[in-house]
Design a protein around this motif. Structure first.
Motif, PDB file in Angstrom:
ATOM      1  N   TYR A 152      -7.784  -1.998   4.426  1.00  0.00           N
ATOM      2  CA  TYR A 152      -7.572  -2.537   3.083  1.00  0.00           C
ATOM      3  C   TYR A 152      -6.191  -3.181   2.972  1.00  0.00           C
ATOM      4  O   TYR A 152      -6.042  -4.295   2.467  1.00  0.00           O
ATOM      5  N   SER A 181     -15.017   4.101   0.555  1.00  0.00           N
ATOM      6  CA  SER A 181     -14.849   2.687   0.868  1.00  0.00           C
ATOM      7  C   SER A 181     -16.175   1.940   0.763  1.00  0.00           C
ATOM      8  O   SER A 181     -16.226   0.824   0.238  1.00  0.00           O
ATOM      9  N   SER A 183       0.805  -1.219   0.000  1.00  0.00           N
ATOM     10  CA  SER A 183       0.000   0.000   0.000  1.00  0.00           C
ATOM     11  C   SER A 183       0.843   1.276   0.000  1.00  0.00           C
ATOM     12  O   SER A 183       1.859   1.354   0.682  1.00  0.00           O
ATOM     13  N   ARG A 208     -16.624  -1.148  -1.825  1.00  0.00           N
ATOM     14  CA  ARG A 208     -16.887  -2.494  -1.304  1.00  0.00           C
ATOM     15  C   ARG A 208     -18.326  -2.942  -1.595  1.00  0.00           C
ATOM     16  O   ARG A 208     -18.594  -4.140  -1.668  1.00  0.00           O
ATOM     17  N   GLN A 228      -5.288   3.139  -1.346  1.00  0.00           N
ATOM     18  CA  GLN A 228      -6.560   2.689  -0.786  1.00  0.00           C
ATOM     19  C   GLN A 228      -7.496   3.876  -0.566  1.00  0.00           C
ATOM     20  O   GLN A 228      -7.036   4.995  -0.300  1.00  0.00           O
TER      21      GLN A 228
END
Length: 384
Positions: A144, A227, A132, A231, A220
């Motif tokens: 993440y 998010s 990341s 998701r 991320q």
């Protein structure tokens, strides 16, 4: 004498939607690769862009094509668009394989060299180690990052050890050109085109490889809203893939002599376990409500409350153990202050718990692909 790996010729394909802020750093990290420059060409699809993505990519030496299509939206359509251009205009290049990246990625200097080594072992699809760019930004980005590190070293690495198939995860993978040619381009357009591609090929008998020494970094989502949206798409996409391939996977577990374990593995990967979790929560919630309202007079409220808290505590403990194990084993590879590494092991279970309402809403909500804005403009040197 040390064996010299065969040098394959690769096309790097990047689908980009309004990525002028980050795509230049990815292209710079590709130019810095410890691999002969004559064996790498870079193609960028500026897909429905309204910014300077195409201009930035051209200035950085990429072959750029712009695509404008408001009806066929998504990464899969953009990839197919570029594959057809390569087949039509660059067939004379005779590429051995295609690398697929997102515009926010960064590559370690030895990335292509290491992937080439695994590719030469005979795998027609190879995935890599996903790290990341912004692990330390907040509990969401860390959530993440921990999961992707776990996926790389505790799912794909054991799959390699067991000589079964790995799976690709959105970006950072290599595909043999013959496989794309045989498929007639990129034909996967569900919301999670990566897992759809994996499962469709595994059902055909393909075995994906994993290269732990090929490290790339991606960005991320920073906010919970971003998010949630991302998701939600993943959850809906998994439902779509299970609906399309679930029956074939289950049959293949029992009927195939080869790849049967891979089919079992992929079935467990896309099995909508969250549905079962949500049903369990609903049943327990109704039972708890019945106790509170006095329908079940013989069961005490305190006893029921303790049981529910124990269930939540057990889930937290399992997720914390996963985060702790991953953080300890990957400690030196995580670009983050030590205290944050420790702190985010405690927040990881809460990150995973948010999947429960997401997966429930995804069952009923119509979900469409939407881009996530990327703003972390670090270079590969800054990240490392």
């Amino acid at each position: 004498m040390e064996k010299v790996d065969r040098l394959n010729k690769y096309a790097v394909i990047i689908a980009a939607r309004n990525e002028e802020a980050v795509i230049g750093e990815l292209l710079n990290s590709i130019h810095k690769q410890n691999y002969p420059k004559d064996y790498i060409d870079i193609f960028v699809i500026a897909d429905n862009c309204t910014d300077e993505t195409a201009k930035v990519a051209k200035q950085a030496g990429a072959i750029v094509r712009e695509r404008f299509n408001k009806n066929q939206v998504g990464k899969g359509y953009a990839l197919d668009f570029m594959f057809k251009i390569i087949h039509r205009e660059y067939a004379f290049k005779n590429y051995d394989g295609y690398f697929i990246f997102d515009a926010d990625n960064l590559l370690d200097v030895n990335y292509i060299t290491e992937m080439n080594r695994t590719f030469n072992q005979g795998y027609r699809v190879v995935t890599s180690y996903r790290n990341s760019k912004n692990f330390d930004q907040n509990w969401i980005t860390a959530g993440y990052a921990i999961w992707f590190l776990h996926e790389a070293e505790y799912l794909n690495l054991p799959r390699m050890a067991l000589n079964t198939s790995c799976a690709v995860s959105g970006t950072g993978f290599l595909v043999q050109s013959d496989l794309i040619k045989k498929n007639g381009g990129w034909i996967h357009h569900l919301l999670t085109e990566d897992i759809e591609f994996s499962i469709s090929q595994i059902l055909k008998g393909e075995k994906f490889g994993y290269c732990p020494n090929a490290v790339f970094y991606d960005e991320q989502p920073i906010t919970f809203k971003q998010s949630w949206r991302q998701r939600m798409r993943w959850a809906k996409g998994f439902y779509q893939v299970f609906g399309k391939y679930g029956a074939d996977l289950i049959r293949s577990i029992f009927k195939r002599k080869q790849n049967s374990f891979s089919c079992f593995d992929m079935t467990m990967t896309i099995m909508p376990a969250m549905i079962i979790t949500n049903l369990s929560i609903m049943v327990n919630g109704l039972f708890y409500l019945a106790v509170i309202t006095g329908i079940f007079e013989k069961v005490s409220i305190s006893e029921t409350t303790i049981l529910m808290l124990k269930s939540i505590g057990m889930y937290y403990a399992v997720m914390y153990g996963l985060a702790l194990l991953t953080t300890i084993s990957e400690w030196k590879k995580i670009r983050c202050a030590a205290w944050k590494k420790i702190a985010y092991t405690f927040t990881f279970p809460f990150f995973m718990m948010t999947y429960i309402p997401i997966s429930l809403v995804a069952l009923f909500k119509n979900v469409e692909w939407k881009p996530i804005q990327h703003t972390v403009t670090k270079s590969i040197d800054e990240v490392q």
